[in-house]
Design an enzyme around this catalytic site. Structure first.
Site, PDB file in Angstrom:
ATOM      1  N   ARG A 216       0.847  -1.198   0.000  1.00 20.12           N
ATOM      2  CA  ARG A 216       0.000   0.000   0.000  1.00 20.12           C
ATOM      3  C   ARG A 216       0.882   1.248   0.000  1.00 20.12           C
ATOM      4  NH1 ARG A 216      -5.353  -1.723   2.123  1.00 20.12           N
ATOM      5  NH2 ARG A 216      -5.532  -3.708   1.031  1.00 20.12           N
ATOM      6  N   GLU A 218       0.733   4.172   0.973  1.00 24.24           N
ATOM      7  CA  GLU A 218       0.081   5.186   1.805  1.00 24.24           C
ATOM      8  C   GLU A 218       1.131   5.837   2.675  1.00 24.24           C
ATOM      9  OE1 GLU A 218      -3.242   3.429   4.090  1.00 24.24           O
ATOM     10  OE2 GLU A 218      -3.117   1.836   2.593  1.00 24.24           O
ATOM     11  N   ARG A 224      -0.163   1.692  13.339  1.00 28.73           N
ATOM     12  CA  ARG A 224      -0.839   0.490  12.817  1.00 28.73           C
ATOM     13  C   ARG A 224      -0.860   0.394  11.302  1.00 28.73           C
ATOM     14  NH1 ARG A 224      -6.945   1.426  13.656  1.00 28.73           N
ATOM     15  NH2 ARG A 224      -7.172   3.450  12.754  1.00 28.73           N
ATOM     16  N   HIS A 225      -0.130   1.296  10.628  1.00 30.82           N
ATOM     17  CA  HIS A 225      -0.064   1.235   9.166  1.00 30.82           C
ATOM     18  C   HIS A 225       1.341   0.942   8.687  1.00 30.82           C
ATOM     19  CE1 HIS A 225      -3.903   3.477   9.406  1.00 30.82           C
ATOM     20  NE2 HIS A 225      -4.155   2.787   8.302  1.00 30.82           N
ATOM     21  N   GLU A 362      -9.137  -2.047  13.781  1.00 32.81           N
ATOM     22  CA  GLU A 362      -9.627  -2.891  12.685  1.00 32.81           C
ATOM     23  C   GLU A 362      -8.573  -3.942  12.352  1.00 32.81           C
ATOM     24  OE1 GLU A 362     -10.155  -0.758   8.947  1.00 32.81           O
ATOM     25  OE2 GLU A 362      -9.641  -2.625   7.922  1.00 32.81           O
ATOM     26  N   SER A 365     -11.404  -6.788   7.192  1.00 32.29           N
ATOM     27  CA  SER A 365     -12.609  -6.246   6.584  1.00 32.29           C
ATOM     28  C   SER A 365     -13.033  -7.162   5.449  1.00 32.29           C
ATOM     29  CB  SER A 365     -12.394  -4.793   6.179  1.00 32.29           C
ATOM     30  OG  SER A 365     -11.830  -4.712   4.928  1.00 32.29           O
ATOM     31  N   ARG A 413      -1.504  -6.867  12.146  1.00 27.66           N
ATOM     32  CA  ARG A 413      -2.491  -6.244  13.041  1.00 27.66           C
ATOM     33  C   ARG A 413      -2.987  -7.248  14.088  1.00 27.66           C
ATOM     34  NH1 ARG A 413      -5.927  -1.883  10.518  1.00 27.66           N
ATOM     35  NH2 ARG A 413      -4.341  -0.481   9.695  1.00 27.66           N
TER      36      ARG A 413
HETATM   37  P1  AMO Z   1      -8.610  -3.631   3.516  1.00 22.33           P
HETATM   38  O1  AMO Z   1      -8.012  -2.603   2.612  1.00 22.33           O
HETATM   39  O2  AMO Z   1      -9.514  -3.139   4.591  1.00 22.33           O
HETATM   40  O3  AMO Z   1      -9.463  -4.677   2.689  1.00 22.33           O
HETATM   41  O4  AMO Z   1      -7.446  -4.485   4.171  1.00 22.33           O
HETATM   42  C1  AMO Z   1      -7.719  -5.663   4.916  1.00 22.33           C
HETATM   43  C2  AMO Z   1      -6.977  -5.677   6.245  1.00 22.33           C
HETATM   44  O5  AMO Z   1      -5.584  -5.491   6.050  1.00 22.33           O
HETATM   45  C3  AMO Z   1      -5.023  -4.764   7.121  1.00 22.33           C
HETATM   46  N1  AMO Z   1      -4.428  -3.521   6.603  1.00 22.33           N
HETATM   47  C4  AMO Z   1      -3.230  -3.025   6.977  1.00 22.33           C
HETATM   48  N2  AMO Z   1      -2.316  -3.475   7.856  1.00 22.33           N
HETATM   49  C5  AMO Z   1      -1.182  -2.763   8.010  1.00 22.33           C
HETATM   50  N3  AMO Z   1      -0.910  -1.630   7.311  1.00 22.33           N
HETATM   51  C6  AMO Z   1      -1.791  -1.141   6.402  1.00 22.33           C
HETATM   52  N4  AMO Z   1      -1.489  -0.033   5.693  1.00 22.33           N
HETATM   53  C7  AMO Z   1      -3.012  -1.840   6.213  1.00 22.33           C
HETATM   54  N5  AMO Z   1      -4.084  -1.668   5.411  1.00 22.33           N
HETATM   55  C8  AMO Z   1      -4.921  -2.682   5.659  1.00 22.33           C
HETATM   56  C9  AMO Z   1      -6.146  -4.459   8.082  1.00 22.33           C
HETATM   57  C10 AMO Z   1      -7.361  -4.547   7.189  1.00 22.33           C
HETATM   58  O6  AMO Z   1      -8.509  -4.879   7.926  1.00 22.33           O
HETATM   59  N6  AMO Z   1      -9.744  -6.728  -0.298  1.00 22.33           N
HETATM   60  C11 AMO Z   1     -10.158  -6.222   0.991  1.00 22.33           C
HETATM   61  C12 AMO Z   1     -10.452  -7.351   1.944  1.00 22.33           C
HETATM   62  C13 AMO Z   1     -11.679  -8.158   1.556  1.00 22.33           C
HETATM   63  O7  AMO Z   1     -12.755  -7.556   1.409  1.00 22.33           O
HETATM   64  O8  AMO Z   1     -11.560  -9.374   1.401  1.00 22.33           O
HETATM   65  C14 AMO Z   1      -9.064  -5.342   1.548  1.00 22.33           C
HETATM   66  O9  AMO Z   1      -7.947  -5.306   1.106  1.00 22.33           O
HETATM   67  O10 AMO Z   1      -6.156  -5.472   9.067  1.00 22.33           O
END
Ligand code: AMO
Length: 439
Positions: A216, A218, A224-225, A362, A365, A413
């Site tokens: 990602r 971001e 937590r990211h 979270e 999801s 997470r």
């Molecule tokens: P989403 O974007 O919510 O959903 O990501 C799913 C889970 O991944 C973890 N997560 C992260 N962990 C650490 N750093 C990050 N930047 C980060 N972003 C997300 C979280 C989050 O809940 N395709 C959908 C999932 C689905 O619907 O099956 C998806 O990617 O725990």
């Protein structure tokens, strides 16, 4: 020396009391009281005290101990004996000690429990950092989580798949893509295996999962990211609705906690973590969650997503009201979820989606996906996407596609929340964030 003897691990010494053994490991600490010298030794199973006595230890070995540096690798031939007064309960009387690899001084970081070394420096020297038994324990627990979850998927008829991490498809709204130069052509690091997991439900496996890196782009500087994390993704076909997916997750979480409590008892004890097993996980619509938050003075518009502060507050409110560390927040506004979620008929302007919060963060999801191709196209357009640019995704819905849904967890997470660590970076061996891409 030691060539003909089999190595005994520290946690096996109890079975060898009074017998000569060969132990090998790293020097954690040396204490020299002239006539008696202590070497704290560590191997992959833990640490223990060994001691050298002028009367019992070979003179060369006795002298060698004075030259030992911390974190050097040594081997010892000695006799394990019970010592009820020592915190290890057993100690090894050294007969012979030899150095296999001497560590340089000074060490770049302090990896003892009393360390003041900052996390950045610790991560630069992660291989030294995780020699600390408590830091090491975090990754033993994480490893168990992977094993337990893999078993659970396996028992429930899921097939493990591996999908490409270089791709041309990005479907997660809000999550930016990293571009890679693929022989002069731009491709992207996968921001989720979303399309591929749906592809192989449709491919007849019905139930698939993947545990793999997710990227990602971001620029989030939070606890937590990460820009690269390990996704635990699954997808299941022939569901009635999103509640089937939540039912499955609920069983999975219960199984995970029950088994990790049992299989990682020593590590959890070392980290001072007491796990309580979840009962029923409450399911609250986003609208109901917002009502709860409003009672505490936090108000949101109907279309807004929750911010991290309100997720935390919600975690506390759920703990109070339902005595649960987990909660599903369901029916997110259509405005904040990706176009491939199925819209809800029961709750207009929402999708058949959910997030799972664990202690106010979270961790997963998911949703039921839209599988009716006409509706799928319309939803893409509604979000400003052109279906013609996603033909490989669209085709999945054209040649026989069952209703399906799934979810994605962040393994980092889960570990972070389960062990109540203050920073997600503690749960990842070599974290990646906007500032860190090395080592
Ligand atoms: P989403 O974007 O919510 O959903 O990501 C799913 C889970 O991944 C973890 N997560 C992260 N962990 C650490 N750093 C990050 N930047 C980060 N972003 C997300 C979280 C989050 O809940 N395709 C959908 C999932 C689905 O619907 O099956 C998806 O990617 O725990």
């Amino acid at each position: 020396m030691g060539l003909t003897m089999k190595r005994t691990l520290i946690n096996e010494l109890k079975q060898h009391l009074g017998q000569e053994v060969l132990v090998q490991g790293w020097v954690q600490e040396v204490r020299n009281l002239s006539k008696i010298k202590f070497v704290i030794l560590r191997d992959r199973t833990g640490d223990m005290q060994t001691l050298a006595l002028q009367t019992d230890t070979e003179p060369d070995s006795f002298a060698l101990i004075d030259t030992l540096t911390k974190e050097s690798v040594v081997e010892i031939i000695g006799i394990p004996k019970e010592n009820k007064e020592s915190r290890w309960e057993i100690e090894v009387l050294i007969k012979k000690l030899s150095i296999i690899s001497m560590a340089e001084v000074p060490l770049p970081t302090d990896n003892t429990d009393k360390s003041q070394t900052q996390i950045d420096k610790r991560l630069d020297y992660r291989f030294l950092d995780v020699r600390n038994v408590k830091k090491n324990a975090i990754f033993k627990v994480r490893s168990k989580l992977v094993k337990i979850v893999t078993n659970f998927f396996d028992k429930n008829g899921f097939t493990n798949i591996n999908t490409p991490k270089m791709t041309t498809i990005g479907v997660e709204s809000g999550a930016e893509l990293f571009e890679v130069n693929y022989f002069g052509k731009p491709v992207y690091l996968a921001q989720s295996p979303q399309v591929y997991k749906q592809m192989f439900v449709v491919g007849g496996f019905e139930r698939v999962y993947e545990i793999a890196p997710v990227f990602r782009a971001e620029k989030s500087h939070t606890m937590r990211h990460l820009t690269e994390f390990t996704g635990v993704d699954f997808e299941m076909g022939f569901i009635q609705d999103e509640h089937d997916v939540m039912d499955f997750i609920e069983k999975m979480v219960k199984d995970l906690l029950k088994n990790v409590k049992k299989e990682a008892a020593a590590e959890l004890g070392m980290l001072g973590v007491e796990l309580s097993l979840p009962k029923k996980i409450p399911r609250l619509t986003m609208a109901a969650a917002k009502k709860l938050l409003a009672e505490k003075g936090k108000t949101f518009s109907e279309d807004a997503d929750l911010d991290s502060e309100s997720e935390k507050l919600l975690g506390e409110l759920i703990k109070e009201k339902y005595n649960s560390e987990f909660v599903f927040i369901t029916n997110y506004p259509w405005a904040v979820k990706p176009f491939y979620h199925m819209k809800s008929e029961k709750f207009p302007n929402t999708t058949k989606s959910f997030d799972l919060l664990y202690n106010g963060v979270e961790i997963a999801s998911g949703s039921q996906r839209e599988h009716r191709v006409e509706v799928w196209r319309a939803q893409a357009r509604e979000k400003g996407l052109d279906p013609a640019t996603m033909t490989k995704y669209e085709e999945l819905f054209r040649y026989g596609c069952p209703p399906h849904g799934g979810a994605g967890f962040g393994l980092d997470r889960i570990t972070h929340r389960l062990l109540k660590l203050d920073n997600i970076r503690e749960a990842v061996l070599l974290p990646r964030d906007p500032e860190r891409v090395s080592p």
